[in-house]
Write a protein that holds these residues in place. Structure first.
Motif: not given
Length: 238
Positions: A74, A98, A101-103
Motif C-alpha cells: 500500500d 489502492k 485501504e481505500k480505492t
C-alpha cells in the motif's frame, strides 16, 4: 439479454471503501432477496437484472502488480481495459489505485483500434492531449514493459444507493482466460477460478454505509478476502 453499457466515469475519481467477501451461491441469493425492494438495481442492468463484465489486465516484466497484491503493498495500482456485455461500443481503460485501504478508479474511453493495439502489446501513437490514464499506461509499456496478461470475466448483479455512494455487487461465475488476443470476441474459452459454488460479494461506499444496508448484508460464514479477481486469475494460470 439486451445490451446496455455501463459508464464507469460516473463512479470514479473519489477514494472509496471497498470490501470483498467469498460467498456461496446461497449466501448471495439471500442477500439479493434482502436488497430487492430495499435499494434499486443499477439502471444499466439488462432485463434479467445482471450485466457481464470482461476485463483485460496488464502487468510488467516482473509481475509487479501480482506480487504487490500478494504482499498487500500500500499504495499499489493496476491497469485494465473493460467492456460490458461483450460489446465494443464502449471500451474503457481504467487505472485502479489502492491507498491507505481505500480505492480510487480513474478511467478514459479508448477506441477499438487503440484497444486492439494494446491487446497485441503495441503502444498507440497518442498526442500530448491524450487522457492522463492512457499516457501513463503508454509510458509504463515503454519503461516497465507492461503487457496484457489475463482476461477476467464474471456476471454481476449490482445494487446502488446514493446516500454514501453505496454500491453492493454480487459477482457470479468468475472465470479467466489467457487468450488475451480474443478479448473483444463475443465468446472466448474461459475456466472457473474459484471452487464450485463460490462467488464474491463486494461492498463499496464513500464515507459511510447506512445501517439498514449494513444489516442487510450481514450473514454468518462470509469470509473477507484481500485478494483481487486479477490476483486469483493470475495465480490460476501460473
Amino acid at each position: 439479454m439486451e445490451s446496455k453499457v455501463f459508464d464507469p466515469s460516473l463512479m470514479e475519481n473519489r477514494f472509496r471503501h471497498e470490501f470483498k467477501y467469498l460467498s456461496t451461491l446461497g449466501q448471495l441469493k439471500t442477500i439479493q432477496v434482502r436488497l430487492t425492494g430495499l435499494i434499486p438495481l443499477d439502471p444499466h442492468v439488462g432485463p434479467d437484472g445482471i450485466y457481464n463484465i470482461r476485463s483485460l489486465y496488464f502487468d510488467d516484466y516482473e509481475d509487479r502488480y501480482l506480487k504487490e497484491n500478494e504482499a498487500g503493498v500500500d499504495p499499489r495500482e493496476k491497469f485494465r481495459i473493460r467492456i460490458y456485455n461483450h460489446s465494443d461500443s464502449r471500451i474503457s481503460l481504467e487505472l485502479k489505485r489502492k491507498v491507505r485501504e481505500k480505492t480510487q478508479k480513474l478511467s478514459c474511453p479508448i477506441t477499438k483500434e487503440q484497444c486492439e493495439m494494446l491487446m497485441r502489446g503495441e503502444i498507440p501513437d497518442i498526442g500530448k492531449d491524450a487522457p492522463p490514464v492512457l499516457q501513463k499506461l503508454c509510458l509504463l509499456m515503454r519503461t516497465r514493459l507492461l503487457r496484457p496478461k489475463v482476461i477476467v470475466e464474471y456476471d454481476r448483479v449490482p445494487y446502488i444507493y446514493p446516500q454514501g455512494n453505496v454500491r453492493i455487487t454480487l459477482d457470479e461465475n468468475i472465470r479467466s482466460s489467457s487468450r488475451v488476443e480474443l478479448f473483444l470476441e463475443d465468446q472466448i474459452p474461459t475456466r472457473p477460478i474459484l471452487p464450485a459454488g463460490q462467488h464474491i460479494l463486494e461492498v463499496k461506499y464513500d464515507e459511510y454505509l447506512p445501517d439498514f444496508i449494513y444489516r442487510a448484508v450481514q450473514l454468518q460464514g462470509l469470509h473477507r478476502t484481500a485478494f483481487s479477481k486479477y490476483y486469483l486469475c493470475r495465480r490460476y494460470h501460473l
